[in-house]
Design a protein around this motif. Structure first.
Motif, short mmCIF file in Angstrom:
data_model
loop_
_atom_site.label_atom_id
_atom_site.label_comp_id
_atom_site.label_asym_id
_atom_site.label_seq_id
_atom_site.Cartn_x
_atom_site.Cartn_y
_atom_site.Cartn_z
N ILE A 1 0.81 -1.22 0.00
CA ILE A 1 0.00 0.00 0.00
C ILE A 1 0.85 1.27 0.00
N GLY A 2 2.15 1.13 -0.27
CA GLY A 2 2.99 2.31 -0.42
C GLY A 2 3.75 2.74 0.81
N ARG A 3 3.97 1.82 1.74
CA ARG A 3 4.73 2.18 2.95
C ARG A 3 6.24 2.13 2.71
N VAL A 4 6.66 1.32 1.76
CA VAL A 4 8.09 1.16 1.46
C VAL A 4 8.30 1.26 -0.05
N GLY A 5 9.37 1.93 -0.45
CA GLY A 5 9.68 2.03 -1.88
C GLY A 5 11.19 2.05 -2.10
N VAL A 6 11.59 1.65 -3.30
CA VAL A 6 13.02 1.57 -3.66
C VAL A 6 13.21 2.16 -5.05
N LEU A 7 14.30 2.92 -5.20
CA LEU A 7 14.74 3.39 -6.52
C LEU A 7 16.18 2.94 -6.69
N MET A 8 16.47 2.30 -7.82
CA MET A 8 17.81 1.74 -8.05
C MET A 8 18.31 2.11 -9.44
N GLU A 9 19.59 2.43 -9.53
CA GLU A 9 20.25 2.60 -10.82
C GLU A 9 21.14 1.39 -11.05
N TYR A 10 21.14 0.87 -12.29
CA TYR A 10 22.00 -0.27 -12.61
C TYR A 10 22.52 -0.14 -14.03
N LYS A 11 23.62 -0.85 -14.31
CA LYS A 11 24.19 -0.89 -15.65
C LYS A 11 24.04 -2.29 -16.22
N THR A 12 23.78 -2.35 -17.52
CA THR A 12 23.68 -3.64 -18.20
C THR A 12 23.91 -3.39 -19.69
N ASP A 13 24.08 -4.45 -20.46
CA ASP A 13 24.36 -4.29 -21.90
C ASP A 13 23.15 -3.73 -22.63
N SER A 14 21.99 -4.33 -22.39
CA SER A 14 20.75 -3.87 -23.01
C SER A 14 19.58 -4.42 -22.22
N LEU A 15 18.44 -3.78 -22.37
CA LEU A 15 17.26 -4.20 -21.62
C LEU A 15 16.64 -5.46 -22.24
N SER A 16 16.18 -6.33 -21.36
CA SER A 16 15.49 -7.55 -21.78
C SER A 16 14.60 -7.99 -20.63
N ASP A 17 13.74 -8.95 -20.88
CA ASP A 17 12.88 -9.48 -19.81
C ASP A 17 13.72 -10.08 -18.68
N ASP A 18 14.83 -10.73 -19.05
CA ASP A 18 15.69 -11.34 -18.03
C ASP A 18 16.34 -10.27 -17.16
N VAL A 19 16.79 -9.20 -17.78
CA VAL A 19 17.40 -8.09 -17.03
C VAL A 19 16.38 -7.48 -16.08
N LEU A 20 15.16 -7.25 -16.58
CA LEU A 20 14.12 -6.64 -15.74
C LEU A 20 13.73 -7.56 -14.59
N ARG A 21 13.80 -8.86 -14.82
CA ARG A 21 13.48 -9.82 -13.75
C ARG A 21 14.54 -9.73 -12.64
N VAL A 22 15.81 -9.66 -13.03
CA VAL A 22 16.89 -9.53 -12.04
C VAL A 22 16.76 -8.20 -11.30
N ALA A 23 16.49 -7.13 -12.04
CA ALA A 23 16.32 -5.81 -11.41
C ALA A 23 15.19 -5.84 -10.38
N GLN A 24 14.09 -6.50 -10.73
CA GLN A 24 12.96 -6.60 -9.81
C GLN A 24 13.32 -7.41 -8.58
N ASP A 25 14.04 -8.50 -8.77
CA ASP A 25 14.48 -9.32 -7.62
C ASP A 25 15.37 -8.52 -6.68
N VAL A 26 16.25 -7.70 -7.25
CA VAL A 26 17.19 -6.92 -6.42
C VAL A 26 16.47 -5.83 -5.64
N VAL A 27 15.51 -5.14 -6.28
CA VAL A 27 14.79 -4.10 -5.53
C VAL A 27 13.88 -4.72 -4.46
N LEU A 28 13.36 -5.91 -4.71
CA LEU A 28 12.60 -6.62 -3.66
C LEU A 28 13.51 -6.94 -2.48
#
Length: 287
Positions: free
Chosen positions: A165-192
């Motif tokens: 409900i919006g009590r906790v939030g995260v903003l992250m910067e990361y570097k990668t070769d190019s965006l893909s579903d796999d990259v976004l999945r890893v990014a989501q796991d890390v912010v979780l």
């Protein structure tokens, strides 16, 4: 005679109460624009009175640009949990996040309401940010406070996450070769991971020297008080530092989905060129 239809129209346009709308229309002799002005003046006056009231509730809101190069996280506070879930309040938080993201002078900065209050609102150049917030206070009926915000302008990409409900939030910067579903999945796991485990640093190397030295001094003194021999203290402190890293350093934390691995190992085993550059974690009321 002011018709009920006219009162309804003004209410829909301003969000003010039926009786307030009727009185404003009567005073304006049916002139809709003048009635809106009367309501705004009255509303802003009420907003000034509400501005001193304490704001303990609220939400964390994020915004990421379509190209994932700009990201914003903010904490918007109000007085009650009820208003924190209000659609207008949530929309205000998103408007503020978008405003911060669209104004060039906010690039790679952090701040509070005072830092943006006099900026021209990106979505409505006829008013300043302060005017919009005051109008929202009048409409919603509670004091509202933008307590903090951070904007990332990334060389790589940004990823954002808001929990529940919006009590906790995260903003992250990361570097990668190019965006893909796999990259976004890893990014989501890390912010979780960041949201759940509250790390303070990306890596051991990113810990400020003074923080590390202070921690070593504390651990050394604790070890002395435990009665350990002086010649063993340095080695014992090194062992205790590993536990400190596991708690405070993102890459050294046990990965929440598979605790036998560290976050570093999880990223490595993904086979992706993925590097966490920086992050911020906001929790309502923890500033």
């Amino acid at each position: 005679m002011i018709s009920a239809e006219l009162v309804k129209q003004l209410r829909e346009m301003t969000g003010a109460g039926m009786l307030e709308c009727k009185k404003a229309l009567e005073e304006a002799q049916g002139d809709m624009e003048k009635a809106k002005e009367i309501l705004r003046i009255r509303g802003l006056a009420k907003a000034e009175k509400k501005a001193g009231r304490e704001t303990k509730e609220g939400i964390i809101q994020t915004y990421v640009s379509e190209d994932r190069k700009v990201g914003v996280i903010l904490e918007l506070n109000c007085e009650t949990d009820f208003v924190a879930k209000n659609e207008n309040f949530v929309e205000l938080a998103l408007t503020l996040a978008k405003h911060i993201a669209h104004i060039p002078e906010n690039a790679n900065r952090s701040g509070t309401f005072e830092d943006i209050s006099q900026q021209t609102l990106y979505s409505d150049p006829s008013q300043k940010v302060e005017d919009m917030v005051k109008a929202s206070i009048a409409k919603i009926g509670e004091n509202i406070k933008l307590s903090r915000w951070v904007r990332f302008d990334a060389e790589g990409y940004v990823h954002a996450y808001v929990h529940g409900i919006g009590r906790v939030g995260v903003l992250m910067e990361y570097k990668t070769d190019s965006l893909s579903d796999d990259v976004l999945r890893v990014a989501q796991d890390v912010v979780l991971q960041i949201a759940a485990m509250k790390p303070e640093y990306v890596s051991v190397e990113s810990i400020p020297e003074e923080v590390l030295e202070r921690e070593k001094r504390i651990l050394a003194e604790q070890t002395r008080q435990e009665g350990k021999p002086e010649n063993m203290i340095e080695r014992i402190v090194e062992g205790k530092l590993k536990k400190f890293y596991q708690e405070k350093v993102l890459l050294d934390q046990p990965f929440i989905r598979e605790e036998k691995k560290t976050v570093r190992q999880y990223i490595s085993e993904s086979g992706l060129n993925f590097e966490v550059v920086r992050f911020v974690r906001f929790e309502v009321g923890s500033a």
